[in-house]
Each structure stands twice: as C-alpha cells, then as structure tokens.
Design an enzyme around this catalytic site. Sequence first.
Site, short mmCIF file in Angstrom:
data_model
loop_
_atom_site.label_atom_id
_atom_site.label_comp_id
_atom_site.label_asym_id
_atom_site.label_seq_id
_atom_site.Cartn_x
_atom_site.Cartn_y
_atom_site.Cartn_z
CG ASP A 50 0.98 -4.01 4.84
OD1 ASP A 50 1.85 -3.23 5.26
OD2 ASP A 50 -0.23 -3.88 5.10
CG ASP B 287 2.62 -0.03 7.73
OD1 ASP B 287 2.20 -0.48 6.66
OD2 ASP B 287 1.90 0.12 8.74
CG HIS C 61 -0.52 -0.05 2.52
ND1 HIS C 61 -0.18 1.08 3.21
CD2 HIS C 61 -0.29 -1.07 3.36
CE1 HIS C 61 0.22 0.75 4.44
NE2 HIS C 61 0.18 -0.56 4.55
CD GLU D 284 -3.45 -1.51 5.45
OE1 GLU D 284 -3.83 -2.45 6.15
OE2 GLU D 284 -2.79 -0.58 5.93
CD GLU D 285 -1.44 1.77 7.75
OE1 GLU D 285 -2.21 1.30 8.60
OE2 GLU D 285 -0.27 1.39 7.59
CG HIS E 55 0.66 2.15 12.63
ND1 HIS E 55 -0.60 1.65 12.89
CD2 HIS E 55 0.98 1.71 11.39
CE1 HIS E 55 -1.02 0.95 11.86
NE2 HIS E 55 -0.08 0.95 10.93
ZN ZN Z 1 0.68 -1.62 6.26
#
Ligand code: ZN
Length: 496
Positions: free
Chosen positions: A383, A323, A311, A357-358, A455
């Site tokens: 991912d 990520d 993503h 995606e997130e 994140h």
């Molecule tokens: Zn991800």
Amino acid sequence: MRTFFDFLPSGFTASDLFRVTGSQQLAIAFIAFIALSTSLSSSAQDLYDKKDIAHAKKAIEIAQKSDLAYDLIASLTSEVGPRPAGSENDAKAVAWAMAKLGAMGFDRVWKDPIKVDAWKRISGHADLVAPYQQHLAVAALGNSISTPAEGISAEVEYYENFDALKTDTSGRAKGKIVFVDNVFVRSRDGRGYGQAVPVRINGAIEASKRGAAAIVIRSVGTDSDRLPHTGTMRYDEKEAPPIPAAAISTPDGDLIRLIARERTKPGSKIAPLKIALHMKNSTTKGVDSHNVIAEIRGSEKPDEVIAIGGHLDSWDLGTGAIDDGAGVAITVATAKILKDMGVRPKRTIRVILFGNEENGLDGGRDYAAKYGKQKHQLIAESDLGAGSIYRMTTRVDEATRPWLKAIADVIAPLGIEWGENTGGGGPDFGPTVNGFGHPAAALSQDATKYFDIHHTANDTLDKIDPKEMKQNVAAWVAMVWLAAQADHSFSGPPKK
Ligand SMILES: [Zn+2]
C-alpha cells in the site's frame, strides 16, 4: 555464496598468497578468518530447501513475464473506478473481487461483512475574495461536515505549520477560516507523509478549539499540480464542535502564503485575506461493506497463515490505481502465480482485500478481531503505490531475521536491498501486527513520486508502469513462497 577470494583485493590470486611476507601472511590469515565467518553468517540461503529456492526463482521468472497484475488494475480502475467506502462503487468493487478471485481457482474465496460510515462528497468550491479575487482548487477532507448552504465567508488566519496552530493562545483564529501551510519533503521512503499528515487528520479539532469557523489546509502532497489532495480527517466533539475542513492545491497554498507574507511587510496596505468556502457532503452511518479473502490451503501446516493484501476501497477523486489498486493487483497476482505453479505450499497463503482503509480502517480492525489469534507465519501489505521495490524490511524476532535475510538474498537481483528490523505490516494489518505481535515484513516501494498523485484526481491507470508491476510481483512471489516453506516458525516475540 561469497568465497575467501572475494574478500581479497581485485586481481589477487591464490599464487599471490605464496609471494607475500610473513606479516602479510598473518594479515591475510586474519582476513580469511573474518571472511569465513562472514560468509558463514551470510550463507542463510542454506536455511531453505534447495527445491524451494529453485521454486522461488522459477516463480520470479514467471512473474517477470506476467501481465496479470497490470491487467487486474486496468480491470478494476476501468470497470469500477473510484471506490469510496460504503458507496455503490464500493459494493461493485466487492463483487468485482469476488468474481475475479472466484474465477482463479483458489481453495476458498469468501467475504467478511463490515460496517462503515459512508462519507460522500456532493459539491464544493472555494474562492479567495480579498484582497484579490482568485479561484481556489479545493476538496473537502473525508468526514468533513458541510458548510451552511450560503457558504462560509471569513477572513483568513495564516499559520505556517500545524505546531503554530497548536501552540497559538492568542485568540486570533476566532471566527476566521484557519489556513495551515505545511511542508512535505519528498523522499524515496515517503517518510515526509508522517510529518505532514497530522494537520489533515487533527487540524479541524485544533482550529475549532480556537473558535475558527472552518479550516483550509495546504494539500498534503509533494506536487505542484493544481489538484487538491483529499484524505481522512476526524472530529472529537468532546474537545470542540465540528467545523468544515478542506484542502487546497499546493499552488493555491503558495498563493495564500505569498499574500499573507506580503501583508506582514512594514508599511503594507494589503487588506486581510478572505475566503468564501462552499461544501456539501453527507455521512450515512452503518453501511455494509466487506473484506474479500482468498486462500490457498497449506499442505502440512494449514493453520499457519502467510497473510498478504491491499485495500479495495479508494478515495473518490481518482480511480484508485496507485492507492490501492496496485496493492490489490500485486498480492492477488502473487497468490495466483504460486497457485498456478501447481505445488501446494506447506502453509496457507491468504490474500485479504480490505474494506475501508482510507476512511476508518474498518476492514483492518475486523480482520484482527476475527483472525488475529490465528498463528501467522508472516504478514505483509502492499500500500505505497506502484513504484519498484527497493528494500525489504522486517519486524520479527532475532531468530527469524536470518530466514528473511535469506529471502532478501533471493530477491536481491531484482534491485532490492536488505533493510532494518524496523518495518511493519502496512496500515490494514496494523491492528493485527500491533495487537497480536505477529511477524511482519515490508517490500518497500520507491515512493519518490507517490505523494504527487496520492488522493488526487490524478490517481489513474496511466501512472502505473507495467514493468514496475512485474518487478513487484516477482519479489512478492519469492517472499511468500519461501515464508510458506520455511522449516522455522517465524512467530515469536516481535522486536519492538
Ligand atoms: Zn492506501
């Protein structure tokens, strides 16, 4: 391939066979029979054309020397940086992807429009104001509403875990800031995430149902850095009104836990905990974003697709390196290396760089809606960071398993073991794999350290090891190539 002698004790030679007793001969004959049948069933490499195996091995060699994946992440993270869905940077990332893929000479590069809710973090801070004064490292969770401008200052109700909150019928959360502690057990396959993440996603609903003014959780992370982990959360206005939701760093979570426990000790005179929380966020609904897609058309079965990708969006705190800049880079480099080798695959190889995606999986849903009915030979997403791949799992029917086992044999020298038939296609392909039952595989990365930085503001380029990138791409090129060339159609009823 293993031979009969590989199954004998070490040092045991052919001449030894003639120096053993009758019963030993019988036993050895039996071992030989077992060995032969085992080696027959494990000779799956014979399933593929020798030329295709050789091509896959050549692709592995090229990938092991290629800096392309690392260079792509370096470019994306430095030239664009954080890419929250619907933001200006999200649009820049789409333009970046169109330019990069466009320059690589694929047969077709295009972007599919999607609509996203653009959530934006504007400001936020939090302090423990009683019984002691402490600053807390805090981050709003994605989709959280703002606090009133003057903030929310309230007593803290401590819950040891999400179950404790969900089963609470005492009324003690009313008017309070609910704090939910959380344990995230570190592991190579990252399975602890599935256990730790529900409170982040649904905690606000459960706290609001109990009358809470806000919810603060211990970050869903395995680190002890003073950096909060953001991530998506949701409301359900039919169940409970929205309340602000935030995560504090794990050491700050430890602090809350320590004081909350001290207070419960007999004779404690410690005053109740109180947090002052200030957050400003905004949501703009229906903003334009895109999935960016590139294809190498198949020579014999162009309508059958090997779909891979990652993503393009990321959270806002870091620069989205692990990520999922890594997944974008690994899968784009895979297609580019195979294209540059100059032999057209029998089936179509398609790379999808998914939007949002997130914070909503909009790109994944759009792909399923537009292409889910197409015949997919194999689906796989990258991912889970940028660590080395250590295992290959599948989600295919039993007739297809040997064909994937044969691929696993080819990539085994990269340190990759053969796994169970319980894998999946990754988050973005979830709607396609689950909705249409297409065959899927996963090249599982070592996620031992992934959730330390996932994140957080720490998700930056320096966390990427160029050597591990090369190992990833080496495994991907072999898997994608062989899936494209197989004489067997992988499509079929998937094993549940
Ligand atoms: Zn991800």
